[in-house]
Design a protein around this motif. Sequence first.
Motif, mmCIF file in Angstrom:
data_model
loop_
_atom_site.group_PDB
_atom_site.id
_atom_site.type_symbol
_atom_site.label_atom_id
_atom_site.label_comp_id
_atom_site.label_asym_id
_atom_site.label_seq_id
_atom_site.Cartn_x
_atom_site.Cartn_y
_atom_site.Cartn_z
ATOM 1 N N GLN A 1 12.621 8.710 -5.831
ATOM 2 C CA GLN A 1 11.762 7.537 -5.823
ATOM 3 C C GLN A 1 11.298 7.200 -4.404
ATOM 4 O O GLN A 1 12.121 6.860 -3.558
ATOM 5 C CB GLN A 1 12.551 6.381 -6.412
ATOM 6 N N TYR A 2 10.017 7.312 -4.146
ATOM 7 C CA TYR A 2 9.364 6.956 -2.871
ATOM 8 C C TYR A 2 9.735 7.850 -1.679
ATOM 9 O O TYR A 2 9.351 7.566 -0.561
ATOM 10 C CB TYR A 2 9.645 5.504 -2.451
ATOM 11 N N THR A 3 10.543 8.873 -1.908
ATOM 12 C CA THR A 3 10.987 9.677 -0.767
ATOM 13 C C THR A 3 10.814 11.168 -1.045
ATOM 14 O O THR A 3 10.425 11.555 -2.144
ATOM 15 C CB THR A 3 12.479 9.430 -0.449
ATOM 16 N N GLU A 4 11.131 11.953 -0.037
ATOM 17 C CA GLU A 4 11.127 13.401 -0.201
ATOM 18 C C GLU A 4 12.476 13.908 0.315
ATOM 19 O O GLU A 4 13.218 13.162 0.945
ATOM 20 C CB GLU A 4 9.994 14.015 0.629
ATOM 21 N N TRP A 5 12.797 15.134 0.039
ATOM 22 C CA TRP A 5 14.021 15.671 0.624
ATOM 23 C C TRP A 5 13.724 16.990 1.300
ATOM 24 O O TRP A 5 12.760 17.674 1.001
ATOM 25 C CB TRP A 5 15.131 15.793 -0.397
ATOM 26 N N LYS A 6 14.584 17.279 2.264
ATOM 27 C CA LYS A 6 14.363 18.449 3.079
ATOM 28 C C LYS A 6 15.708 19.128 3.300
ATOM 29 O O LYS A 6 16.712 18.457 3.529
ATOM 30 C CB LYS A 6 13.775 18.002 4.424
ATOM 31 N N PHE A 7 15.717 20.448 3.208
ATOM 32 C CA PHE A 7 16.936 21.192 3.517
ATOM 33 C C PHE A 7 17.057 21.331 5.021
ATOM 34 O O PHE A 7 16.105 21.708 5.697
ATOM 35 C CB PHE A 7 16.894 22.593 2.898
ATOM 36 N N GLU A 8 18.217 21.013 5.529
ATOM 37 C CA GLU A 8 18.472 21.242 6.947
ATOM 38 C C GLU A 8 19.668 22.159 7.008
ATOM 39 O O GLU A 8 20.672 21.940 6.344
ATOM 40 C CB GLU A 8 18.790 19.933 7.676
ATOM 41 N N ASN A 9 19.569 23.204 7.791
ATOM 42 C CA ASN A 9 20.678 24.132 7.895
ATOM 43 C C ASN A 9 21.335 23.988 9.262
ATOM 44 O O ASN A 9 20.859 24.519 10.252
ATOM 45 C CB ASN A 9 20.176 25.561 7.692
ATOM 46 N N GLU B 1 0.844 -1.211 0.000
ATOM 47 C CA GLU B 1 0.000 0.000 0.000
ATOM 48 C C GLU B 1 0.877 1.258 0.000
ATOM 49 O O GLU B 1 0.602 2.215 -0.717
ATOM 50 C CB GLU B 1 -0.912 0.050 1.242
ATOM 51 N N SER B 2 1.943 1.212 0.822
ATOM 52 C CA SER B 2 2.821 2.383 0.893
ATOM 53 C C SER B 2 3.599 2.581 -0.398
ATOM 54 O O SER B 2 3.795 3.711 -0.840
ATOM 55 C CB SER B 2 3.789 2.253 2.070
ATOM 56 N N VAL B 3 4.042 1.478 -1.013
ATOM 57 C CA VAL B 3 4.766 1.590 -2.290
ATOM 58 C C VAL B 3 3.864 2.283 -3.303
ATOM 59 O O VAL B 3 4.285 3.202 -4.009
ATOM 60 C CB VAL B 3 5.197 0.192 -2.814
ATOM 61 N N GLU B 4 2.602 1.861 -3.322
ATOM 62 C CA GLU B 4 1.642 2.436 -4.266
ATOM 63 C C GLU B 4 1.439 3.931 -3.991
ATOM 64 O O GLU B 4 1.508 4.758 -4.883
ATOM 65 C CB GLU B 4 0.317 1.690 -4.126
ATOM 66 N N LYS B 5 1.212 4.228 -2.698
ATOM 67 C CA LYS B 5 0.967 5.624 -2.320
ATOM 68 C C LYS B 5 2.171 6.510 -2.632
ATOM 69 O O LYS B 5 2.036 7.603 -3.171
ATOM 70 C CB LYS B 5 0.686 5.687 -0.802
ATOM 71 N N LEU B 6 3.361 6.004 -2.294
ATOM 72 C CA LEU B 6 4.569 6.820 -2.470
ATOM 73 C C LEU B 6 4.975 6.952 -3.935
ATOM 74 O O LEU B 6 5.704 7.865 -4.297
ATOM 75 C CB LEU B 6 5.725 6.248 -1.640
ATOM 76 N N SER B 7 4.511 6.031 -4.784
ATOM 77 C CA SER B 7 4.831 6.130 -6.214
ATOM 78 C C SER B 7 4.171 7.354 -6.809
ATOM 79 O O SER B 7 4.601 7.877 -7.835
ATOM 80 C CB SER B 7 4.330 4.906 -6.976
ATOM 81 N N GLU B 8 3.092 7.790 -6.163
ATOM 82 C CA GLU B 8 2.322 8.903 -6.718
ATOM 83 C C GLU B 8 2.901 10.269 -6.360
ATOM 84 O O GLU B 8 2.582 11.254 -7.008
ATOM 85 C CB GLU B 8 0.871 8.820 -6.226
ATOM 86 N N ILE B 9 3.717 10.336 -5.312
ATOM 87 C CA ILE B 9 4.224 11.653 -4.936
ATOM 88 C C ILE B 9 5.305 12.113 -5.898
ATOM 89 O O ILE B 9 6.110 11.319 -6.378
ATOM 90 C CB ILE B 9 4.752 11.709 -3.471
ATOM 91 N N ASP B 10 5.298 13.398 -6.180
ATOM 92 C CA ASP B 10 6.207 13.933 -7.183
ATOM 93 C C ASP B 10 7.258 14.815 -6.506
ATOM 94 O O ASP B 10 7.061 16.001 -6.299
ATOM 95 C CB ASP B 10 5.401 14.740 -8.210
ATOM 96 N N THR B 11 8.376 14.194 -6.131
ATOM 97 C CA THR B 11 9.434 14.945 -5.459
ATOM 98 C C THR B 11 10.726 14.881 -6.258
ATOM 99 O O THR B 11 11.736 15.444 -5.867
ATOM 100 C CB THR B 11 9.726 14.347 -4.064
ATOM 101 N N GLY B 12 10.704 14.145 -7.359
ATOM 102 C CA GLY B 12 11.925 13.930 -8.128
ATOM 103 C C GLY B 12 12.749 12.777 -7.584
ATOM 104 O O GLY B 12 13.744 12.391 -8.169
#
Length: 264
Positions: free
Chosen positions: A141-149, A128-139
């Motif tokens: 695969q399945y993840t997001e990125w965040k700037f930390e300073n 279910e999570s693979v399916e859900k995360l395939s849909e997010i568009d962050t550039g």
Amino acid sequence: MERSLSGKIIVKGKIECLTGLHVGATKENMEIGAIDAPVVRDPVTREPYIPGSSLKGKFRSLLEKALAKQPNRNIGSDVKVHVCSNKESANNCEVCRVFGSTGKKEGEKEGSNFPARLIVRDSYLTSESVEKLSEIDTGLQYTEWKFENAIDRVTSAANPRQLERVPKGAEFSFELVYNVEDTSKAEEDLKNLKLAIDLLAMDSLGGHGSRGYGKVKFHYDCIKGIPVEYLKDETKGQIREVKSLDEIKEVLEIFKNGTSAKGQ
Ligand SMILES: [Zn+2]
């Protein structure tokens, strides 16, 4: 000291990410031009996963602290952990008998290892999570990125970097296997395992916990006891299953009448 196996207790369920999760990959696996701090991924499917070693290490360190085990072994960079240095003390130690010890006394040729009673499998994303995360568009695969300073406390220099993380809401399937070797200690061991799981829910998994990463919740699907007699002959012995580690006593009943109770 003899070790015999009375059976297995298998704990299965899901780890839900209540905040973004960053279980970091090693530098060797990094691609050129990649994100500064990538998450660990399965080399075949490229899906992020939680290595059993990360989860086990976290359980162990939380339990060491909760049971006030003295750190006695240096593992580099001024980090000390608790390890019993021989089989006898490991067998009497609530941490080492569950998580194992690689003890070696001075002068001993062979290490006095005490293999862990607990096996922690790698945890993979649920379908279910693979399916859900395939849909997010962050550039990614399945993840997001965040700037930390990160600010250098001495020079005040800013050190911005990109951290990759598994988004909040993702779920991983986990599996823990406890070897029932000493029925007199099994209840205590499993209570301590539950304590470690409960503590982790109030701590964090993976990196950057103090920045809010890695808050996880454990959901149990089943806790199943399987005696060795049953594996040898299904007409002998029985499987017992419960839904929560609070009911572990009920599962342990099936090992108490067993014939494979030697070595205790
Ligand atoms: Zn110990």
